[in-house]
Scaffold this motif. Structure first.
Motif, PDB file in Angstrom:
ATOM      1  N   ASN A 123      -6.587   4.374   4.531  1.00 31.69           N
ATOM      2  CA  ASN A 123      -5.385   5.074   4.087  1.00 31.69           C
ATOM      3  C   ASN A 123      -4.973   6.155   5.080  1.00 31.69           C
ATOM      4  N   ASN A 133       0.670  -5.425   3.112  1.00 35.11           N
ATOM      5  CA  ASN A 133       1.094  -4.664   1.934  1.00 35.11           C
ATOM      6  C   ASN A 133       2.065  -5.462   1.077  1.00 35.11           C
ATOM      7  N   SER A 167      -2.764   2.912  -2.723  1.00 32.43           N
ATOM      8  CA  SER A 167      -2.076   3.179  -1.463  1.00 32.43           C
ATOM      9  C   SER A 167      -1.871   4.670  -1.194  1.00 32.43           C
TER      10      SER A 167
END
Length: 172
Positions: free
Chosen positions: A65, A142, A171
Protein backbone atom coordinates in the motif's frame (compact mmCIF):
# COMPACT_ATOMS: atom_id res chain seq x y z
CA UNK A 1 -70.97 -56.80 25.05
CA UNK A 2 -70.02 -57.16 21.42
CA UNK A 3 -70.76 -53.46 20.86
CA UNK A 4 -68.61 -52.52 23.85
CA UNK A 5 -65.78 -54.71 22.60
CA UNK A 6 -66.03 -53.28 19.08
CA UNK A 7 -66.14 -49.73 20.45
CA UNK A 8 -63.08 -50.41 22.61
CA UNK A 9 -61.16 -51.90 19.69
CA UNK A 10 -62.18 -48.99 17.43
CA UNK A 11 -61.13 -46.49 20.10
CA UNK A 12 -57.85 -48.35 20.56
CA UNK A 13 -57.16 -48.29 16.82
CA UNK A 14 -58.07 -44.60 16.67
CA UNK A 15 -55.71 -43.79 19.55
CA UNK A 16 -52.97 -45.91 18.03
CA UNK A 17 -53.36 -44.10 14.70
CA UNK A 18 -53.25 -40.71 16.45
CA UNK A 19 -50.27 -41.82 18.46
CA UNK A 20 -48.35 -42.65 15.27
CA UNK A 21 -48.93 -39.21 13.78
CA UNK A 22 -47.46 -37.35 16.74
CA UNK A 23 -43.92 -38.73 16.34
CA UNK A 24 -44.03 -37.85 12.63
CA UNK A 25 -44.82 -34.25 13.52
CA UNK A 26 -42.10 -34.25 16.17
CA UNK A 27 -39.51 -35.55 13.70
CA UNK A 28 -40.55 -32.93 11.14
CA UNK A 29 -40.18 -29.99 13.51
CA UNK A 30 -36.60 -30.80 14.54
CA UNK A 31 -35.69 -31.28 10.87
CA UNK A 32 -37.02 -27.80 10.11
CA UNK A 33 -35.16 -26.38 13.11
CA UNK A 34 -31.98 -28.13 11.97
CA UNK A 35 -32.41 -26.62 8.49
CA UNK A 36 -32.86 -23.15 10.01
CA UNK A 37 -29.79 -23.66 12.21
CA UNK A 38 -27.77 -24.80 9.18
CA UNK A 39 -28.87 -21.71 7.24
CA UNK A 40 -27.97 -19.54 10.21
CA UNK A 41 -24.58 -21.25 10.51
CA UNK A 42 -23.95 -20.76 6.79
CA UNK A 43 -24.67 -17.04 7.08
CA UNK A 44 -22.55 -16.66 10.19
CA UNK A 45 -19.67 -18.70 8.81
CA UNK A 46 -19.81 -16.90 5.47
CA UNK A 47 -19.65 -13.54 7.24
CA UNK A 48 -16.77 -14.70 9.44
CA UNK A 49 -14.87 -15.91 6.39
CA UNK A 50 -15.64 -12.78 4.42
CA UNK A 51 -14.52 -10.52 7.27
CA UNK A 52 -11.33 -12.52 7.75
CA UNK A 53 -10.21 -11.85 4.18
CA UNK A 54 -9.50 -8.10 4.55
CA UNK A 55 -7.95 -8.75 7.95
CA UNK A 56 -5.60 -11.32 6.41
CA UNK A 57 -4.71 -9.00 3.56
CA UNK A 58 -4.22 -5.94 5.77
CA UNK A 59 -1.89 -7.90 8.01
CA UNK A 60 0.46 -8.37 5.05
CA UNK A 61 0.08 -5.55 2.54
CA UNK A 62 1.29 -2.41 4.35
CA UNK A 63 4.46 -2.05 2.24
CA UNK A 64 2.48 -2.73 -0.92
CA UNK A 65 0.00 0.00 0.00
CA UNK A 66 2.87 2.38 0.75
CA UNK A 67 4.33 1.73 -2.70
CA UNK A 68 1.01 2.14 -4.48
CA UNK A 69 0.30 5.30 -2.52
CA UNK A 70 3.68 6.74 -3.51
CA UNK A 71 3.11 6.25 -7.24
CA UNK A 72 2.76 9.68 -8.78
CA UNK A 73 4.37 11.39 -5.80
CA UNK A 74 7.47 13.01 -7.25
CA UNK A 75 9.07 13.28 -3.83
CA UNK A 76 8.70 9.53 -3.07
CA UNK A 77 11.64 7.18 -3.50
CA UNK A 78 9.89 4.35 -5.35
CA UNK A 79 13.15 2.44 -5.75
CA UNK A 80 13.46 2.15 -1.97
CA UNK A 81 9.83 1.04 -1.66
CA UNK A 82 9.98 -1.48 -4.51
CA UNK A 83 11.53 -4.54 -2.82
CA UNK A 84 9.42 -4.30 0.36
CA UNK A 85 6.31 -3.87 -1.83
CA UNK A 86 7.13 -6.99 -3.86
CA UNK A 87 7.74 -8.97 -0.67
CA UNK A 88 4.50 -7.63 0.78
CA UNK A 89 2.50 -8.61 -2.32
CA UNK A 90 4.01 -12.11 -2.27
CA UNK A 91 3.30 -12.50 1.44
CA UNK A 92 -0.26 -11.38 0.86
CA UNK A 93 -0.72 -13.92 -1.94
CA UNK A 94 0.58 -16.66 0.35
CA UNK A 95 -1.68 -15.53 3.19
CA UNK A 96 -4.75 -15.48 0.94
CA UNK A 97 -3.86 -18.97 -0.27
CA UNK A 98 -3.87 -20.10 3.37
CA UNK A 99 -7.46 -19.00 4.01
CA UNK A 100 -9.56 -22.11 4.53
CA UNK A 101 -13.24 -22.42 3.74
CA UNK A 102 -15.20 -23.80 6.73
CA UNK A 103 -16.86 -27.19 6.32
CA UNK A 104 -20.28 -25.64 6.90
CA UNK A 105 -19.92 -23.78 3.58
CA UNK A 106 -19.80 -26.96 1.52
CA UNK A 107 -22.40 -25.65 -0.96
CA UNK A 108 -20.40 -22.44 -1.47
CA UNK A 109 -16.95 -24.03 -1.25
CA UNK A 110 -16.18 -24.18 -4.97
CA UNK A 111 -17.23 -20.56 -5.58
CA UNK A 112 -15.33 -19.37 -2.50
CA UNK A 113 -12.18 -21.24 -3.47
CA UNK A 114 -12.39 -19.77 -6.97
CA UNK A 115 -12.77 -16.23 -5.60
CA UNK A 116 -9.87 -16.76 -3.17
CA UNK A 117 -7.70 -18.15 -5.97
CA UNK A 118 -8.52 -15.10 -8.11
CA UNK A 119 -7.65 -12.85 -5.19
CA UNK A 120 -4.32 -14.63 -4.79
CA UNK A 121 -3.58 -14.08 -8.49
CA UNK A 122 -4.19 -10.36 -8.04
CA UNK A 123 -1.38 -10.17 -5.49
CA UNK A 124 0.92 -12.35 -7.58
CA UNK A 125 0.25 -10.04 -10.52
CA UNK A 126 0.95 -6.99 -8.32
CA UNK A 127 4.33 -8.44 -7.35
CA UNK A 128 5.16 -9.14 -11.00
CA UNK A 129 4.04 -5.67 -12.10
CA UNK A 130 6.16 -3.97 -9.46
CA UNK A 131 9.16 -6.11 -10.33
CA UNK A 132 8.74 -5.18 -14.01
CA UNK A 133 8.19 -1.48 -13.18
CA UNK A 134 4.87 -1.75 -15.02
CA UNK A 135 2.50 0.69 -13.28
CA UNK A 136 -0.16 0.19 -15.99
CA UNK A 137 -0.32 -3.53 -15.18
CA UNK A 138 -0.39 -2.67 -11.48
CA UNK A 139 -3.46 -0.50 -12.07
CA UNK A 140 -5.08 -3.34 -14.06
CA UNK A 141 -4.83 -5.60 -11.02
CA UNK A 142 -7.00 -3.17 -9.08
CA UNK A 143 -9.65 -3.44 -11.79
CA UNK A 144 -9.64 -7.22 -11.30
CA UNK A 145 -10.84 -6.56 -7.76
CA UNK A 146 -14.24 -5.67 -9.23
CA UNK A 147 -14.55 -9.25 -10.49
CA UNK A 148 -13.53 -10.72 -7.15
CA UNK A 149 -15.90 -8.41 -5.28
CA UNK A 150 -18.70 -9.51 -7.64
CA UNK A 151 -17.95 -13.18 -6.89
CA UNK A 152 -18.07 -12.63 -3.14
CA UNK A 153 -21.11 -10.36 -3.34
CA UNK A 154 -23.07 -12.97 -5.28
CA UNK A 155 -22.46 -15.42 -2.43
CA UNK A 156 -23.38 -12.83 0.21
CA UNK A 157 -26.58 -11.84 -1.57
CA UNK A 158 -27.51 -15.50 -2.05
CA UNK A 159 -27.63 -15.76 1.74
CA UNK A 160 -29.56 -12.52 2.14
CA UNK A 161 -26.50 -10.59 3.32
CA UNK A 162 -25.47 -7.10 2.29
CA UNK A 163 -22.79 -6.90 -0.43
CA UNK A 164 -19.51 -5.18 0.31
CA UNK A 165 -16.12 -4.49 -1.25
CA UNK A 166 -12.91 -6.14 -0.17
CA UNK A 167 -10.99 -3.69 -2.34
CA UNK A 168 -12.34 -0.73 -0.39
CA UNK A 169 -11.31 -2.38 2.86
CA UNK A 170 -7.74 -3.20 1.83
CA UNK A 171 -6.71 -0.34 -0.42
CA UNK A 172 -5.77 2.00 2.38
Amino acid sequence: MKKFLLTTIAAGLFLAACGEETPKEETTAPAEETKQEETSNVKADLMKLYMSIPNTINANDADLNAFEGAIGDETADLAALKDPAVASAQATATAVEGIEVPESLVDQKEALETALADLKVIYEDKAAAITADDTAKLEETNVKYEEVDAQFNALLEEQGLIPSSIYNEVSM
